[in-house]
Motif scaffolding. Structure first.
Motif, PDB file in Angstrom:
ATOM      1  N   ASP A   9      -1.258  20.518  22.020  1.00  9.12           N
ATOM      2  CA  ASP A   9      -1.987  21.427  22.909  1.00  9.12           C
ATOM      3  C   ASP A   9      -2.777  20.540  23.857  1.00  9.12           C
ATOM      4  O   ASP A   9      -3.673  19.811  23.433  1.00  9.12           O
ATOM      5  CB  ASP A   9      -2.899  22.317  22.057  1.00  9.12           C
ATOM      6  CG  ASP A   9      -3.738  23.267  22.882  1.00  9.12           C
ATOM      7  OD1 ASP A   9      -3.651  23.250  24.132  1.00  9.12           O
ATOM      8  OD2 ASP A   9      -4.507  24.049  22.273  1.00  9.12           O
ATOM      9  N   THR A  10      -2.410  20.578  25.132  1.00 10.32           N
ATOM     10  CA  THR A  10      -2.932  19.587  26.071  1.00 10.32           C
ATOM     11  C   THR A  10      -3.925  20.221  27.032  1.00 10.32           C
ATOM     12  O   THR A  10      -3.573  21.098  27.805  1.00 10.32           O
ATOM     13  CB  THR A  10      -1.777  18.982  26.884  1.00 10.32           C
ATOM     14  OG1 THR A  10      -1.166  20.029  27.667  1.00 10.32           O
ATOM     15  CG2 THR A  10      -0.725  18.352  25.983  1.00 10.32           C
TER      16      THR A  10
ATOM     17  N   THR B  42      -5.963  20.338  37.338  1.00 13.98           N
ATOM     18  CA  THR B  42      -5.441  19.752  38.569  1.00 13.98           C
ATOM     19  C   THR B  42      -6.278  18.512  38.939  1.00 13.98           C
ATOM     20  O   THR B  42      -5.743  17.475  39.333  1.00 13.98           O
ATOM     21  CB  THR B  42      -5.520  20.783  39.718  1.00 13.98           C
ATOM     22  OG1 THR B  42      -4.884  21.978  39.282  1.00 13.98           O
ATOM     23  CG2 THR B  42      -4.845  20.267  40.972  1.00 13.98           C
TER      24      THR B  42
ATOM     25  N   ARG C 110     -12.987  29.596  31.342  1.00 16.06           N
ATOM     26  CA  ARG C 110     -13.739  29.183  32.531  1.00 16.06           C
ATOM     27  C   ARG C 110     -15.122  29.814  32.534  1.00 16.06           C
ATOM     28  O   ARG C 110     -15.293  30.948  32.095  1.00 16.06           O
ATOM     29  CB  ARG C 110     -13.014  29.653  33.798  1.00 16.06           C
ATOM     30  CG  ARG C 110     -11.621  29.130  33.981  1.00 16.06           C
ATOM     31  CD  ARG C 110     -11.536  27.690  34.342  1.00 16.06           C
ATOM     32  NE  ARG C 110     -12.327  27.323  35.496  1.00 16.06           N
ATOM     33  CZ  ARG C 110     -12.265  26.100  36.050  1.00 16.06           C
ATOM     34  NH1 ARG C 110     -11.453  25.175  35.563  1.00 16.06           N
ATOM     35  NH2 ARG C 110     -13.003  25.809  37.073  1.00 16.06           N
TER      36      ARG C 110
ATOM     37  N   ARG D 252      -4.463  29.182  38.139  1.00 16.71           N
ATOM     38  CA  ARG D 252      -5.837  29.431  38.546  1.00 16.71           C
ATOM     39  C   ARG D 252      -5.898  30.366  39.724  1.00 16.71           C
ATOM     40  O   ARG D 252      -5.195  30.186  40.706  1.00 16.71           O
ATOM     41  CB  ARG D 252      -6.455  28.104  38.941  1.00 16.71           C
ATOM     42  CG  ARG D 252      -7.381  27.599  37.903  1.00 16.71           C
ATOM     43  CD  ARG D 252      -7.473  26.127  38.010  1.00 16.71           C
ATOM     44  NE  ARG D 252      -8.495  25.769  38.966  1.00 16.71           N
ATOM     45  CZ  ARG D 252      -8.974  24.540  39.044  1.00 16.71           C
ATOM     46  NH1 ARG D 252      -8.523  23.586  38.264  1.00 16.71           N
ATOM     47  NH2 ARG D 252      -9.890  24.246  39.910  1.00 16.71           N
TER      48      ARG D 252
END
Ligand code: PRX
Length: 643
Positions: free
Chosen positions: A407-408, A412, A511, A522
């Protein structure tokens, strides 16, 4: 959460892994933490090919970083030329499948030739180092070819996801003042043509900087070509040479600008440069995907997003991998398209998003179960928190309890993966990105910047600069500073809420700013709101994310109307279409509610917190990603807003 089920690496996996056992991880982490410049300097020397060595590894004038200062390098050279002197020369670099079913296997040598040819095309059009080219294409091999050709010359590329509308494309071209647009007649998606060239034509009506449009013939449908400005790719390529030396570029030469949604209506042009970006993208291929020479690796993202840049193009090709690219929809012509592709190509590593996984769960196990998935040895997840139920399904139904799931967590702006398990070393806990990678110094703080310690929610920050970090925002260094580095002075503010457990594992909650995460993409509430108020019927609009069973979040809009007689049903549909036209169909609101007034503070700020609560408590359906944490995120978000 420290008590969550723990999956230790199997000895079979760990024995063959690049990094073995917690000692292996800790040793790398310690070396990077104690002597970061030595750590990254050594890796840059052994892992990348330089035309000229740097004079020093790192320069830091907060918040502006430079890595491998004075070094000369070329990303295209590192992804192609250097492999040609090795047995990788005849290895498949790109294994492509079109949605209608065509297959292409492009070796490193072929890819080198194709990239050189297209770089010569760009040169012939007068493009040179520092110029900008917008790339607006579907997922065809010519997309990475275009990127690598730009990189070869130092032309800064900016990919605009093919799902963005003409309007969104236009604002990006204008902001970048691009000289050229590289596109295609169209792309195939679920059996239908996405008309890319039409959108380019519409956008270019107001983009005076663009003097060349290069059009790949993909679908073969009719398009309009404007004489003098528009050229067919195959015609320009007809007479060019197969040779085009890679330019020795400054390590800090911008490689690309990628626009992403921020907290205002205007997207941010994230600037990534060359040497540091490439190094960390390549290293994470080894650390996180545990890449082996013989692997067939598939990152199923779109190259229009950062995941595709770092983990379909630059990371895998720099590492000499075979990278799979699939053009179309996962459920076309049937919901087993991906599983068929994995079985037929003996894919070893699959990297995708929780949204995709949840959509597969809904379609039913019969689709993956009908295929031989035994080639898989590692699975990855990216873009949004993965809920434990989706994790377990991915682990059992796809990985057959044999494949670790990485799970990374990253963004950006970070350029490469920051928090993720090294799969032969770090035990997994479903739903946690586990531990920071070497060189990543993460923490969780309150708004005064004070660490909150373990088991408390707070703001996720990164304390130290890292090689693949964004360098600035395109022509807007002040916004870069304000957005990321000023709220807590001197540290990088990620915009995410998180919690760390007693094992040091990070749990990302979502977020805290006005950015939504829909299907791992996003979207900014402000961008959507400004799109809505441009509609002639709309007086005011407020947009919030609403928990959604498949896409994590969905767009919910509260709208007040100008005086007049409106049919709410028709208007809601019209507004959905309007958003698709202004931004792109992936941004279409799921819910539009008409209201007489919006809740506001005394100073006139819309109280999104209340709206979030309204859409959340009204709509609890099934297993929702971050639902349990939503109250936390809402509270943190309001602190963040009111600060
Ligand atoms: O909120 C986090 C979420 O996606 C945001 C970054 O979005 P973007 O720049 O579009 O990049 C997506 C692909 C790297 C983050 O601020 N996010 C990304 N990965 C994860 C995640 N949230 C939880 N777990 C993840 N693995």
């Amino acid at each position: 959460m420290a008590d969550a089920t723990v999956y230790a690496p199997s000895s079979a996996f760990a024995e063959r892994a690049h990094v073995r056992g917690m000692e292996g991880y800790r040793e790398l982490y310690r070396r990077a933490a104690e002597k970061p410049e030595e750590f990254w300097g050594q890796l840059a020397e052994t892992e990348l090919a330089w035309f000229q060595k740097w004079s020093h590894v790192f320069e830091w004038q907060p918040p502006f970083a430079k890595w491998f200062v004075g070094g000369k390098i070329n990303a295209s050279y590192n992804c192609l030329d250097r492999h040609l002197a090795t047995p990788r020369k005849n290895k498949i670099a790109i294994l492509w499948e079109g949605e209608p079913g065509e297959k292409r296997r492009i070796t490193y040598e072929d890819l080198h030739r194709l990239v050189c040819r297209f770089a010569n095309v760009l040169k012939d059009r007068g493009l040179k180092t520092g110029d900008r080219a917008i790339v607006y294409m579907g997922m065809v091999p010519e997309l990475p070819i275009a990127l690598l050709a730009c990189a070869r010359l130092g032309v800064i590329h900016s990919v605009v996801f093919g799902g963005f509308s003409a309007e969104a494309l236009k604002t990006r071209i204008q902001d970048l003042e691009a000289q050229a647009v590289i596109t295609a007649d169209g792309a195939w998606r679920r059996g239908k043509e996405v008309r890319l060239k039409d959108a380019v034509d519409e956008a270019l009506a107001e983009c005076p900087s663009v003097h060349d449009v290069i059009v790949l013939r993909r679908t073969g449908e009719t398009v309009t070509m404007q004489s003098g400005r528009d050229h067919w790719w195959h015609e320009l390529e007809a007479g060019v040479s197969d040779e085009c030396p890679a330019e020795p570029l400054d390590s800090e030469q911008p490689l690309y600008v990628l626009y992403t949604s921020g907290t205002t209506g205007k997207p941010k042009g994230i600037v990534h440069t060359t040497g540091g970006y490439l190094l960390q993208a390549q290293m994470t291929m080894k650390w996180v995907f545990d890449l082996r020479e013989e692997d067939v690796y598939w990152c199923a993202a779109d190259i229009g997003w950062v995941t595709g840049h770092s983990y379909i193009v630059y990371g895998p090709l720099a590492a000499g991998a075979t990278t799979v690219i699939y053009e179309g929809a996962p459920d076309f012509p049937q919901p087993d398209r991906w599983w068929r592709l994995i079985a037929e190509n003996r894919v070893n590593i699959l990297y995708t998003s929780p949204t995709a996984i949840r959509a597969f769960i809904r379609q039913g196990d019969q689709w993956p179960n009908a295929h031989d998935l035994s080639s898989l040895r590692l699975l990855g997840s990216v873009g949004e928190p993965i809920n434990p139920a989706a994790w377990e399904w991915y682990y059992k139904t796809i990985g057959k309890e044999r494949c670790p799931i990485v799970d990374t967590w990253w963004q950006t702006e970070t350029g490469s993966i920051m928090i993720a398990p090294m799969p032969g070393a770090v035990p997994l806990k479903p739903g946690s990105g586990t531990l920071p990678l070497p060189g990543v110094v993460a923490d969780i703080v309150d708004l005064d910047g004070k660490p909150v310690g373990n088991n408390r929610e707070g703001f996720l920050i990164l304390r130290r600069p890292w090689p693949s970090m964004a360098r600035t925002l395109w022509r807007d260094p002040d916004r870069y500073r304000q957005q990321y580095w000023e709220r807590v002075p001197g540290v990088y503010m990620t915009g995410d809420a998180a919690r760390r457990d007693d094992d040091g594992y990070y749990w990302i909650l979502g977020r805290v700013d006005d950015v939504m995460n829909v299907s791992g993409h996003r979207l900014s509430t402000m961008e959507l709101e400004s799109a809505l108020v441009r509609h002639p019927a709309v007086a005011e609009a407020a947009v919030v994310g609403k928990p959604h069973e498949i896409t994590g979040q969905a767009v919910a809009c509260f709208v007040t109307l100008k005086k007049g007689e409106w049919n709410h049903n028709d208007l809601a549909e019209d507004l959905r279409k309007w958003v698709a036209k202004e931004i792109g169909s992936f941004a279409k609101p799921e819910q539009i509610r008409f209201t007489d007034a919006l809740p506001k503070t005394r100073s006139g700020k819309i109280m999104r917190r209340l709206l979030r609560e309204i859409v959340t408590s009204n709509a609890v359906t099934g297993d929702v990603t971050t639902l349990e944490d939503l109250s936390v995120v809402t509270r943190l978000a309001s602190q963040h807003d009111e600060e």
